[in-house]
Scaffold this motif. Sequence first.
Motif, PDB file in Angstrom:
ATOM      1  N   PRO A  99       1.124  -1.267  -0.237  1.00 54.08           N
ATOM      2  CA  PRO A  99       0.014   0.067  -0.147  1.00 54.08           C
ATOM      3  C   PRO A  99       0.757   1.194   0.007  1.00 54.08           C
ATOM      4  O   PRO A  99       1.872   1.062   0.241  1.00 54.08           O
ATOM      5  CB  PRO A  99      -0.906   0.423   1.386  1.00 54.08           C
ATOM      6  CG  PRO A  99       0.021  -0.639   1.861  1.00 54.08           C
ATOM      7  CD  PRO A  99       0.860  -1.707   1.513  1.00 54.08           C
ATOM      8  N   GLU A 100       0.200   2.467  -0.352  1.00 50.89           N
ATOM      9  CA  GLU A 100       1.072   4.210  -0.348  1.00 50.89           C
ATOM     10  C   GLU A 100       0.904   4.438   1.151  1.00 50.89           C
ATOM     11  O   GLU A 100       0.282   4.064   2.291  1.00 50.89           O
ATOM     12  CB  GLU A 100       0.441   4.647  -1.051  1.00 50.89           C
ATOM     13  CG  GLU A 100       0.325   5.705  -0.703  1.00 50.89           C
ATOM     14  CD  GLU A 100      -0.167   6.820  -1.270  1.00 50.89           C
ATOM     15  OE1 GLU A 100       0.871   8.391  -1.656  1.00 50.89           O
ATOM     16  OE2 GLU A 100      -1.485   6.092  -2.286  1.00 50.89           O
ATOM     17  N   MET A 101       2.927   4.831   1.115  1.00 56.77           N
ATOM     18  CA  MET A 101       3.107   4.646   2.930  1.00 56.77           C
ATOM     19  C   MET A 101       2.665   6.570   2.563  1.00 56.77           C
ATOM     20  O   MET A 101       3.772   6.562   1.549  1.00 56.77           O
ATOM     21  CB  MET A 101       4.489   4.416   3.398  1.00 56.77           C
ATOM     22  CG  MET A 101       4.840   5.026   4.735  1.00 56.77           C
ATOM     23  SD  MET A 101       6.916   5.107   5.037  1.00 56.77           S
ATOM     24  CE  MET A 101       6.736   2.806   5.223  1.00 56.77           C
ATOM     25  N   VAL A 102       1.580   6.801   2.876  1.00 54.15           N
ATOM     26  CA  VAL A 102       1.200   8.356   3.041  1.00 54.15           C
ATOM     27  C   VAL A 102       2.357   9.271   3.940  1.00 54.15           C
ATOM     28  O   VAL A 102       2.991   9.638   3.529  1.00 54.15           O
ATOM     29  CB  VAL A 102       0.396   9.060   3.552  1.00 54.15           C
ATOM     30  CG1 VAL A 102      -0.089  10.511   2.903  1.00 54.15           C
ATOM     31  CG2 VAL A 102      -0.817   8.331   2.442  1.00 54.15           C
ATOM     32  N   SER A 103       2.700   9.178   5.258  1.00 52.20           N
ATOM     33  CA  SER A 103       3.729   9.545   5.759  1.00 52.20           C
ATOM     34  C   SER A 103       4.626   8.713   6.891  1.00 52.20           C
ATOM     35  O   SER A 103       3.672   7.499   7.663  1.00 52.20           O
ATOM     36  CB  SER A 103       2.747  10.429   6.716  1.00 52.20           C
ATOM     37  OG  SER A 103       1.996  10.219   7.475  1.00 52.20           O
TER      38      SER A 103
END
Length: 406
Positions: free
Chosen positions: A91-95
Amino acid sequence: MTVTLLDATPASAAAPATTPVPDKPSLIGLDRQALGEALAGIGVPERQIRMRVGQLWHWLYVRGASDFSEMTNVSKDLRARLDAAFTIARPEMVSEMISTDGTRKWLFRFPPRGAGRPVEIETVYIPEEGRGTLCVSSQVGCTLTCSFCHTGTQRLVRNLTAEEILSQILVARDRLGDFPKGEIPAGAAVPSEGRLVTNIVMMGMGEPLYNFDAVKTALLIASDGDGLSLSKRRITLSTSGVVPMIERTGSEIGCMLAISLHAVRDELRDELVPINKKWNLAELLEACRNYPGLNNARRITFEYVMLKDVNDSLADARELVRLLKGIPAKINLIPFNPWPGSPYECSDWEQIEAFAEVVNRAGYASPIRTPRGRDIFAACGQLKSETERLRARERAALEASAAGRA
């Protein structure tokens, strides 16, 4: 106090990859039977299924592969077919936020499911001497509205899938350099020996037993000896008291159990943990006494948040001891972690110690949990996706503006 917000963009192919393509099903989170069925669906001969499942299982959960091209002992033809039909991307790691005490909090964004929208959840890693605990979420938001918990102020959006639950573990191990790869992600904390992620606690966003099937599948894969290979004694599932699912947790998952107790009287627990109105203390504690495999070596942990002048009297401590009589147990005393708008204060430290002394004298271990990650809102009861925080701030600003115009 310094809080570091890192750019979570991967610096190498070994780091967390792009958000999975929604129209490609993921192989992560499938048990061996389902993985075999997926392979049969792309034309893998039946006589090869078992061997191919073993190969993929090893690459996914031992080596931590996030791209089929990494699977060097799988033929190029099969890799191409796998890549055309499935995804194993992270998944995308946003922060990524790092606390002054070393605690890390990741904000993950998952792609839409069906007609839904992308969703975000938070996962926390707590490094300690000789161990590292990953606090994993099971739902986006929560339905329980516990009055002291920040997550409970975020409405339930949906359950997480087994893939999404496992992905939190996989990305944490990616980020920490915990998989045996030749190339280590930039910025990873590389262990000098052993693993950094040694323990899993299902204590993040959501009530795990309201998402039982996905949680069960994910935890059985996490504890599989030929994969992530986490001992079931190092996996703890925390519930606020979904009584009908407690026995199944012990018999079908076999992990350690934690109970979010927080009160010793039904009238107070009805307020603090509203699920108590459905299953009261007597029913909850009876289910605990009957938990499969319960013994002195496999004790139940009772979590008790310390709220000033609410549940922290010495009379409460004595009643807690009385209620738990006969249950092999440990009591975790949790100093309340404040959040904006919370109606409670943390008990005074002297009162927490006096409460612990009463419990200790009765023969129960009652460690006082050291607050970790408070400065980045990563402590117990503080998790809430950043999107929901922004929306709450936007709503507040709009309401203030409207009031100013009135």
